[in-house]
Design an enzyme around this catalytic site. Sequence first.
Site, PDB file in Angstrom:
ATOM      1  N   HIS A  85       8.026   6.363  19.202  1.00  0.00           N
ATOM      2  CA  HIS A  85       8.044   4.890  19.231  1.00  0.00           C
ATOM      3  C   HIS A  85       8.831   4.377  18.036  1.00  0.00           C
ATOM      4  CE1 HIS A  85       6.148   1.476  21.355  1.00  0.00           C
ATOM      5  NE2 HIS A  85       6.451   0.831  20.237  1.00  0.00           N
ATOM      6  N   ASP A 164      -2.851  -5.529  24.094  1.00  0.00           N
ATOM      7  CA  ASP A 164      -1.545  -5.489  23.414  1.00  0.00           C
ATOM      8  C   ASP A 164      -0.496  -6.194  24.269  1.00  0.00           C
ATOM      9  OD1 ASP A 164       0.444  -4.631  21.412  1.00  0.00           O
ATOM     10  OD2 ASP A 164       1.209  -3.428  23.071  1.00  0.00           O
ATOM     11  N   ARG A 171       2.986 -12.930  20.294  1.00  0.00           N
ATOM     12  CA  ARG A 171       3.661 -12.757  18.994  1.00  0.00           C
ATOM     13  C   ARG A 171       5.157 -13.002  19.129  1.00  0.00           C
ATOM     14  NH1 ARG A 171       2.699  -7.032  17.813  1.00  0.00           N
ATOM     15  NH2 ARG A 171       3.697  -7.336  15.809  1.00  0.00           N
ATOM     16  N   SER A 186      -0.432  -2.646  17.310  1.00  0.00           N
ATOM     17  CA  SER A 186       0.284  -2.740  18.584  1.00  0.00           C
ATOM     18  C   SER A 186       0.871  -1.382  18.980  1.00  0.00           C
ATOM     19  CB  SER A 186       1.395  -3.797  18.442  1.00  0.00           C
ATOM     20  OG  SER A 186       2.301  -3.708  19.503  1.00  0.00           O
ATOM     21  N   LYS A 190      -0.841   1.670  21.851  1.00  0.00           N
ATOM     22  CA  LYS A 190      -0.078   2.150  23.027  1.00  0.00           C
ATOM     23  C   LYS A 190      -0.010   3.668  23.035  1.00  0.00           C
ATOM     24  CE  LYS A 190       3.598  -0.716  22.506  1.00  0.00           C
ATOM     25  NZ  LYS A 190       3.101  -1.900  21.808  1.00  0.00           N
TER      26      LYS A 190
HETATM   27  N1  URA Z   1       6.796  -2.185  18.702  1.00  0.00           N
HETATM   28  C1  URA Z   1       5.560  -2.465  19.211  1.00  0.00           C
HETATM   29  O1  URA Z   1       5.144  -1.858  20.186  1.00  0.00           O
HETATM   30  N2  URA Z   1       4.835  -3.409  18.620  1.00  0.00           N
HETATM   31  C2  URA Z   1       5.251  -4.092  17.540  1.00  0.00           C
HETATM   32  O2  URA Z   1       4.515  -4.922  17.035  1.00  0.00           O
HETATM   33  C3  URA Z   1       6.521  -3.807  17.005  1.00  0.00           C
HETATM   34  C4  URA Z   1       7.281  -2.838  17.621  1.00  0.00           C
END
Ligand code: URA
Length: 435
Positions: A85, A164, A171, A186, A190
């Site tokens: 990620h 999320d 956001r 966040s 995930k």
């Molecule tokens: N990627 C995400 O999944 N969440 C964030 O807040 C920033 C980048």
Amino acid sequence: MDDVQMQHLIAAKRDGGRIAAPQWAGLIASYMSGRIDDAQMAALLMACVFSGLQAEETQALTEAFVRSGEVLSFPTELSPVVDKHSSGGVADTASLIVVPLVAACGVRVAKLSGRALGHTGGTLDKLEAVAGVRTDLEPATFERIVRDVGCAIAAQSERLVPADKRIYALRDRTATVSSIGLIAASIVSKKIAGGAESIVYDVKCGNGAFMHDPPAALELAQVLVTLTEGFGRAATAVVTDMNEPLGTSIGTALEVIEARDFLQGTRRDPRLLAVCLTLARALLEGAGFDLERADAAVDNALRSGAAAERFGAMLEAQGAVPGALAELEPLGAGVSVRALRGGFVSSIATTALGEQARRLVAACGSRAGIVIAARIGDTVAAGQRLAVVYGDEGAVAEVQAAFALSDEAPAARPLVYAEVTSAGKAFARSTVETK
Ligand code: URA
């Protein structure tokens, strides 16, 4: 939780206080059931951006996000399942490349991704630029594709981290992204829900990232690793430069085209290549490969075309119309953006390019965007091409203004600043110097 209790929590956070774990759980559950509305949640998020979250608060928020949906778990015969990620960047096409590349090396990748956030691109939006591709996969479909194809990229959904999904979108609209605690909760929620056992984070650092300097990026990297380990999963974070676009293409379809061409070996930007190799190695090391085996596997997957084939197979399994990837092309011929004077490219306003590309895609469709033709440190002559804009000539002046030209060569800076392998342990990895 009722309206008045939420007001008290917003005020407490506004004034620098701490919200206890049961209250985080209660407020997220209440938001998901509609007892708390977007206005109150947005106010709390803004208070978090200003006051920050303490470690226990980030942990509690992450747990509340995870609990809002299901947590996947892959059968042991598929193990190890890994994921990567990015904390968010511009022309950050790495996921589209690294996910099938690692799968082609024999390690399954199960990735839950997000949409565009602020000025940064979203992997889901990029994938959906390929006709037919779906990212709203049911958990069983996601698991089946990971099993059969070796990799899949899916969205948060009503079943996977729905809290999320909703707060991420809020956001994005309320300029409440730039908080280490909110970003970490966040991202990590995930990754935990997605079921991977070993996770690699690419923490972006620079004027096109949410973390503008190495200390802030390193702090986020450490929080991500510590938080993930707290859930019993292995984690590594690399801090990489985002003071200029990572690849050359900024948009949605344009980034898919860059990933496709990269995997097919017809166009490989050196910065994008260096970061993809770093991430692929870290993912394979997380799956038990030693460095030599990892490098050989990656080299073979790229040379043999196996990684490119795996990308096509993943898109097909996610619904791509046959031939859609091969046929993807930029919108029209594009308009060149030219240097007004000669000199060194001394800096690039990366966020401005990301915002401009997002506007172009929103106004003109997924095949619009920007392709840069000059990088920091390049020398250009007056009139030389700096970039190409696809979709709307109106963007040319702003793209031109994003490139600063000077008589002096800019100082070199690292592409990979640091690697964090476990809580508090970081070591410098200035392996690749930029010009
Ligand atoms: N990627 C995400 O999944 N969440 C964030 O807040 C920033 C980048």
